[in-house]
Design a protein around this motif. Structure first.
Motif, PDB file in Angstrom:
ATOM      1  N   ASP A 190     -65.953 -54.880 -38.150  1.00  0.00           N
ATOM      2  CA  ASP A 190     -65.162 -54.142 -39.137  1.00  0.00           C
ATOM      3  C   ASP A 190     -65.690 -54.290 -40.566  1.00  0.00           C
TER       4      ASP A 190
ATOM      5  N   ARG B 293     -60.467 -52.143 -39.095  1.00  0.00           N
ATOM      6  CA  ARG B 293     -59.976 -53.479 -38.741  1.00  0.00           C
ATOM      7  C   ARG B 293     -59.010 -53.453 -37.550  1.00  0.00           C
ATOM      8  N   GLU B 294     -58.142 -52.444 -37.497  1.00  0.00           N
ATOM      9  CA  GLU B 294     -57.157 -52.404 -36.406  1.00  0.00           C
ATOM     10  C   GLU B 294     -57.817 -52.213 -35.032  1.00  0.00           C
ATOM     11  N   GLU B 295     -59.017 -51.681 -35.001  1.00  0.00           N
ATOM     12  CA  GLU B 295     -59.742 -51.542 -33.731  1.00  0.00           C
ATOM     13  C   GLU B 295     -60.544 -52.798 -33.400  1.00  0.00           C
TER      14      GLU B 295
ATOM     15  N   ALA C  99     -58.902 -55.880 -33.618  1.00  0.00           N
ATOM     16  CA  ALA C  99     -57.769 -56.797 -33.765  1.00  0.00           C
ATOM     17  C   ALA C  99     -57.941 -58.101 -32.989  1.00  0.00           C
TER      18      ALA C  99
ATOM     19  N   ASP D  55     -60.289 -60.339 -34.885  1.00  0.00           N
ATOM     20  CA  ASP D  55     -59.617 -60.707 -36.132  1.00  0.00           C
ATOM     21  C   ASP D  55     -58.565 -61.793 -35.874  1.00  0.00           C
TER      22      ASP D  55
END
Length: 139
Positions: free
Chosen positions: A77, A120-122, A124, A127
């Motif tokens: 990301d 970023r949400e893809e 997760a 992360d």
């Protein structure tokens, strides 16, 4: 676990709380069907966000190689790091130049590789692993 042949997808993430600050890296290795073969995360001491992102790539490449990948798809990301590894952006920072060279050398061992940026949400899962490693660190 049997060695995985073919292409593995590796989601990577690195982060620092503060810049620089306490940092951690993570890699999630999946096979072609999306099955998670391995998850790794670790605190790496004090680093910048960009150093952590590069160190996460190194971790992901190392794990894919250990699992027997002949091809690797890296997913991250950090648009800056993805574009630097692709050769679209110059690497101006001296500390990042060394890590960039290590990434390129590590990728030479694969028949084929690619790297792509995702929001970023893809990313997760990777992360979350970074944040868990940061939360678990002593002190």
């Amino acid at each position: 676990m049997a060695a995985a042949k073919g292409t593995l997808r590796v989601n990577v993430d690195g982060g620092a709380r503060g810049n620089p600050g306490p940092a951690a890296v993570a890699a999630v290795v999946q096979d072609g069907s999306g099955e998670v073969l391995e998850e790794r995360s670790e605190a790496i001491g004090t680093a910048t966000n960009n150093v952590a992102e590069y160190r996460a790539l190194l971790l992901g490449i190392e794990r894919a190689r250990a699992l027997g990948a002949s091809e690797i798809e890296l997913v991250g990301d950090s648009e800056l790091i993805v574009r630097q590894v692709r050769g679209e952006y110059r690497v101006k920072d001296a500390a990042l130049r060394d890590l960039h060279a290590r990434i390129r050398q590590a990728l030479d061992g694969f028949e084929r590789w690619s790297i792509r940026h995702v929001p970023r949400e893809e990313n997760a899962r990777a992360d979350r692993l970074v944040n868990e490693a940061l939360d678990a660190r002593p002190g």
